[in-house]
Design an enzyme around this catalytic site. Sequence first.
Site, mmCIF file in Angstrom:
data_model
loop_
_atom_site.group_PDB
_atom_site.id
_atom_site.type_symbol
_atom_site.label_atom_id
_atom_site.label_comp_id
_atom_site.label_asym_id
_atom_site.label_seq_id
_atom_site.Cartn_x
_atom_site.Cartn_y
_atom_site.Cartn_z
ATOM 1 N N TYR A 135 -7.382 4.818 2.755
ATOM 2 C CA TYR A 135 -6.732 5.566 1.671
ATOM 3 C C TYR A 135 -7.743 6.093 0.644
ATOM 4 C CZ TYR A 135 -4.047 6.605 -2.510
ATOM 5 O OH TYR A 135 -3.532 7.231 -3.610
ATOM 6 N N ASP A 167 1.811 5.964 4.819
ATOM 7 C CA ASP A 167 2.817 6.887 4.288
ATOM 8 C C ASP A 167 2.165 8.081 3.596
ATOM 9 O OD1 ASP A 167 3.025 6.015 1.033
ATOM 10 O OD2 ASP A 167 2.278 4.485 2.389
ATOM 11 N N LYS A 174 6.027 -2.279 5.904
ATOM 12 C CA LYS A 174 6.428 -1.724 4.609
ATOM 13 C C LYS A 174 6.969 -0.309 4.821
ATOM 14 C CE LYS A 174 4.919 -0.559 -0.018
ATOM 15 N NZ LYS A 174 3.773 -0.243 -0.870
#
Length: 521
Positions: free
Chosen positions: A266, A301, A373
């Site tokens: 990320y 995500d 998640k």
Amino acid sequence: MTRGKLDLDPATVKQARALARKAGSPIVTMAKKHTTVAVERATLRLAGLEGADAEGTPWVNRLMDVVRADTGLEHGVALPVWDALLRGEADDLSTLAQKASAGSVTFRLPEGKDAERARRASRTQVGRGIKRIDARRVERDRLIKRFGDAPRKPWIYLIVATGDIHEDIPQAQQAAREGADIIAVIRSTGQSLLDYVPEGATREGFAGTYATQENFRLMRAALDESSKELGRYVRLTNYASGLCMPEIAALAGLERLDMMLNDSMYGILFRDINPVRTFVDQRFSRQVHARAGIIINTGEDNYLTTADAVDAAHTVTTSQLLNEYFAKEAGLEDWQLGLGHAFEIDPEVPDSFRLELAHAMLARDLFPNAPLKWMPPTRHMTGDVFRGYLLDGFFNLVGALTGQGILLVGMMTEAVVTPWLSDRDLALQNVRYVMNAAGNLHQDFRPEPDGFIANRARQVLGESIDLMGQILDHEHGLLDAIADGTFGLMKRPQDAGRGLDGVAAKSSAYYNPASELLEEK
């Protein structure tokens, strides 16, 4: 592996994991051969060095900067620092940091018996910090046994983000009363780019609250009160990412946080942090999380906020497999792998709900023992709160149908305003209704073996395997693939990005007692 509801071919799944291991292994080798300023500062924090100077610069930064100027980063901080303590330069780390900052201490790299004495002394002191993390883990287990755990899965995860820790606390406690099982205190915008961890309780964050040791302590204490009040342990989450990933992981372990956002890529993709810096820091931080019994949340995500959620679905699966490999290599267990994915397909796409089910079921079947998640829609929220509320209901239903472990509460005001308390209450009502109405529907739901959902899942897994093959075809494997924009359409070369100047290849004299203790498990 059990074949699961999609009846995935075990040989195909085994091939996918083997490719992830092959792609990830050179990254681990590289991480083991390098250190960073953040890893060394985390070591000083585990040894008990806290506080900041009058300008707000933490003493770990001040001490690290002087040691690096005198002896270099490549040998680590432990030998020069504890050699100085043994030579009588100061009585403790705090005094040493202050004297070093004032220019009254010169560090050296000890050799022979002096080096051995410094090794032993540093290991003893850092070991006390590791033992404190061990004690906090035992404390968590004891409190879960005393208060009780969340009554059902998925755990309901809600974000609090006012910028002011003293405003966050009552909002977090009220959210827990309304049904939230996990409170995530989102970080202030831009903190991931700070190469230091602020000190003390903070009240001036923007769109989030600064991650500091004192803020961790205050929120953990408040949620312990809520746990006692509600008869169930309320978990606390923050962010171990950015330029201070190892330090924040250490502080989380010391203050008994329960989950941390901790993704392997990320920071590279979305914060332009140097890839080598990130991979070195994430390995150390995950070793700390493993020791602390902390569940990590990964960030797949985010790929779907920049790339199309249908076309790029296989990049999510690929990243999940890589994150699993990196996590397990660092010592994390299946129950600690909150692998991320999201409900981000354009609602106008035909069969969008069936596609979301396919992607969510693929993750569930690939990682049957991980508390996945599941993230709500954000990219296609338009400001129409009625449409947004319906989309969140569909998202919640997918979570119920596919047995997700951690469900982040979606807000109908997403992309419009920072949610009000009333927005959170409505969002929690939505979750409660869907979960209560669906019950154990996931036990009854099974797609047709050769139907749309199962075939789509197999297609995405196949594309993921093809992508990992392409990654391995690159001269420098995953690092080249990241540079080419493979994930999230972000191109990040390994010789650029923030924090590169804080990386060094380890010398033959390098020593880090924290790494040694964590490697020993």
